[in-house]
Design an enzyme around this catalytic site. Structure first.
Site, PDB file in Angstrom:
ATOM      1  N   ASN A 136       1.100   3.203  10.891  1.00 40.92           N
ATOM      2  CA  ASN A 136       0.306   3.708  12.018  1.00 40.92           C
ATOM      3  C   ASN A 136       0.484   2.731  13.170  1.00 40.92           C
ATOM      4  OD1 ASN A 136      -1.470   1.993  10.020  1.00 40.92           O
ATOM      5  ND2 ASN A 136      -2.291   1.657  12.059  1.00 40.92           N
ATOM      6  N   ALA A 151       2.273  -2.317   4.080  1.00 38.83           N
ATOM      7  CA  ALA A 151       2.016  -1.304   5.105  1.00 38.83           C
ATOM      8  C   ALA A 151       1.362  -2.069   6.255  1.00 38.83           C
ATOM      9  CB  ALA A 151       1.064  -0.264   4.551  1.00 38.83           C
ATOM     10  N   SER A 202       0.818  -1.220   0.000  1.00 41.38           N
ATOM     11  CA  SER A 202       0.000   0.000   0.000  1.00 41.38           C
ATOM     12  C   SER A 202       0.845   1.259   0.000  1.00 41.38           C
ATOM     13  CB  SER A 202      -0.839   0.077   1.279  1.00 41.38           C
ATOM     14  OG  SER A 202      -2.005  -0.634   1.135  1.00 41.38           O
ATOM     15  N   HIS A 244      -3.708   1.024  -4.917  1.00 38.75           N
ATOM     16  CA  HIS A 244      -3.229  -0.271  -5.416  1.00 38.75           C
ATOM     17  C   HIS A 244      -3.445  -0.339  -6.921  1.00 38.75           C
ATOM     18  CE1 HIS A 244      -2.652  -2.404  -1.575  1.00 38.75           C
ATOM     19  NE2 HIS A 244      -3.600  -1.590  -1.143  1.00 38.75           N
ATOM     20  N   MET A 295      -3.194  -6.920   6.417  1.00 39.53           N
ATOM     21  CA  MET A 295      -4.245  -7.657   5.705  1.00 39.53           C
ATOM     22  C   MET A 295      -3.706  -8.378   4.471  1.00 39.53           C
ATOM     23  SD  MET A 295      -7.083  -4.638   5.832  1.00 39.53           S
ATOM     24  CE  MET A 295      -7.283  -3.613   7.301  1.00 39.53           C
ATOM     25  N   SER A 296      -2.408  -8.648   4.455  1.00 45.93           N
ATOM     26  CA  SER A 296      -1.826  -9.290   3.258  1.00 45.93           C
ATOM     27  C   SER A 296      -0.645 -10.163   3.663  1.00 45.93           C
ATOM     28  CB  SER A 296      -1.344  -8.206   2.290  1.00 45.93           C
ATOM     29  OG  SER A 296      -0.250  -7.502   2.845  1.00 45.93           O
ATOM     30  N   HIS A 334      -6.284  -8.436  -2.469  1.00 37.67           N
ATOM     31  CA  HIS A 334      -6.428  -8.837  -1.075  1.00 37.67           C
ATOM     32  C   HIS A 334      -7.604  -9.792  -0.907  1.00 37.67           C
ATOM     33  CE1 HIS A 334      -4.228  -5.043  -0.916  1.00 37.67           C
ATOM     34  NE2 HIS A 334      -3.704  -5.480   0.210  1.00 37.67           N
ATOM     35  N   HIS A 347      -7.335   4.824   5.901  1.00 34.83           N
ATOM     36  CA  HIS A 347      -6.478   4.433   4.779  1.00 34.83           C
ATOM     37  C   HIS A 347      -5.641   5.642   4.326  1.00 34.83           C
ATOM     38  CE1 HIS A 347      -5.081   1.967   1.541  1.00 34.83           C
ATOM     39  NE2 HIS A 347      -5.676   2.666   0.592  1.00 34.83           N
ATOM     40  N   TYR A 402      -9.777  -9.628   1.361  1.00 35.70           N
ATOM     41  CA  TYR A 402     -11.007  -8.894   1.729  1.00 35.70           C
ATOM     42  C   TYR A 402     -11.763  -8.359   0.524  1.00 35.70           C
ATOM     43  CZ  TYR A 402      -8.006  -4.718   1.322  1.00 35.70           C
ATOM     44  OH  TYR A 402      -7.146  -3.758   0.868  1.00 35.70           O
ATOM     45  N   GLU A 403     -11.133  -8.374  -0.654  1.00 39.99           N
ATOM     46  CA  GLU A 403     -11.846  -7.910  -1.844  1.00 39.99           C
ATOM     47  C   GLU A 403     -12.867  -8.935  -2.313  1.00 39.99           C
ATOM     48  OE1 GLU A 403      -9.327  -5.693  -4.790  1.00 39.99           O
ATOM     49  OE2 GLU A 403      -7.754  -6.244  -3.392  1.00 39.99           O
TER      50      GLU A 403
HETATM   51  N1  HPA Z   1      -4.302  -2.847  10.700  1.00 41.32           N
HETATM   52  C1  HPA Z   1      -4.400  -3.679   9.637  1.00 41.32           C
HETATM   53  N2  HPA Z   1      -3.821  -3.430   8.478  1.00 41.32           N
HETATM   54  C2  HPA Z   1      -3.089  -2.309   8.362  1.00 41.32           C
HETATM   55  C3  HPA Z   1      -2.944  -1.406   9.416  1.00 41.32           C
HETATM   56  C4  HPA Z   1      -3.587  -1.701  10.657  1.00 41.32           C
HETATM   57  O1  HPA Z   1      -3.496  -0.953  11.647  1.00 41.32           O
HETATM   58  N3  HPA Z   1      -2.143  -0.404   8.961  1.00 41.32           N
HETATM   59  C5  HPA Z   1      -1.820  -0.693   7.679  1.00 41.32           C
HETATM   60  N4  HPA Z   1      -2.388  -1.857   7.297  1.00 41.32           N
END
Ligand code: HPA
Length: 280
Positions: A238, A116, A31, A64, A214-215, A86, A251, A88-89
């Protein structure tokens, strides 16, 4: 032949003529990190949008882009996934890992996965790079469920060293040379697309995770099954929900931190690619 291999062969045949070389390294850009493929250090030789590959999943997420970019970095031949799909898509996990299998099919032996991630370990801070030492896959389905394709790998593949110790040492050396601090940690993949609750983050912290995302994990499993040597780098964009601050996650924040880290990321990845030896 299994359905998975049939799908892979169909995808491969549909672009075979457009692949400019046998890649040595496969690189997945996470990401907000997709711009690496536009860096002057990356000498582009060909591009193939996912939409032009038969049976391929196409990413729907902003930030993406979806294409393979073939290029050289120094002397190394690299195939790069600018954008990934992903779980989740809504794609089944076997579709999510199809691009990884395709890069292996093209000949890539080394896989550099980037992403990320949210920092679970309170000693991390946004902007940190973390070398993935291990992962927790238990919250997402394994991409290896279903009939085993023996041409890819064994039915019960070992996962005791998914992330290569050898490549970790190379990354450490490059980080030192570039004067970039790189930490180490365990990554857990959750399904997303929602960010986690504070209780979920407390849970994954207790289970031993330092990073949440998530990947990556299912991709690493499919790649390891096929015998690839893997290195994983997370950018902490983050702190995970409830760690340190009570700030809400978005995001946009993820993309902003990635934009700030761009130069350091480029330096580190270029140094890593030029310094690794293939096939030792
Ligand atoms: N959680 C899940 N996926 C992420 C995060 C998060 O805090 N930051 C970037 N991808």
């Amino acid at each position: 032949m299994t359905k998975i291999k049939e799908e892979l062969e169909r995808a491969y045949k549909s672009i075979e003529d457009r692949i400019p070389f046998i890649p040595e390294i496969a690189l997945v850009l996470g990401s907000g990190l997709g711009e690496y493929a536009e860096d002057p250090e990356f000498h582009i030789e060909a591009e193939i949008p996912y939409g032009e590959i038969e049976g391929f999943p196409v990413s729907t997420v902003s930030g993406h882009d979806g294409r393979f970019v073939f290029g050289t970095v120094g002397e190394k031949k690299v195939v790069c996934m600018k954008g990934r799909v992903h779980y989740y898509e809504g794609y089944p996990v076997t579709q999510v890992v199809l691009p990884i299998r395709l890069m292996r099919r093209m000949g890539a032996q080394v896989l550099l996965l980037t992403n990320a991630a949210g920092g679970v370990n309170p000693s991390f801070k946004p902007g940190d790079f973390v070398c993935i030492t291990d992962h927790i896959s238990s919250f997402v389905p394994s991409p290896l469920i279903g009939p085993n394709e023996d041409d890819f790998g064994v039915r019960f593949p070992d996962m005791s060293q998914v992330y290569s110790k050898r490549l970790r040492l190379v990354l450490e050396h490059c980080a030192e040379k570039c004067k970039i601090d790189v930490k180490e940690g365990v990554y857990v993949q959750l399904s997303g697309p929602n960010y986690e609750t504070p209780a979920e983050i407390r849970m994954v912290a207790k289970l031993g995770a330092d990073l949440v995302g998530m990947s990556t994990v299912i991709e690493a499993m499919a790649a390891r099954h096929m015998g690839m040597e893997i290195c994983g780098i997370s950018l902490v964009t983050n702190m995970a929900c409830g760690v340190i601050t009570g700030a809400k996650l978005s995001h946009e924040e993820v993309k902003e931190t990635a934009a700030v880290a761009k130069e350091r990321f480029t330096m580190l990845v270029t140094s890593f690619i030029t310094n690794i030896t293939i096939g030792d």
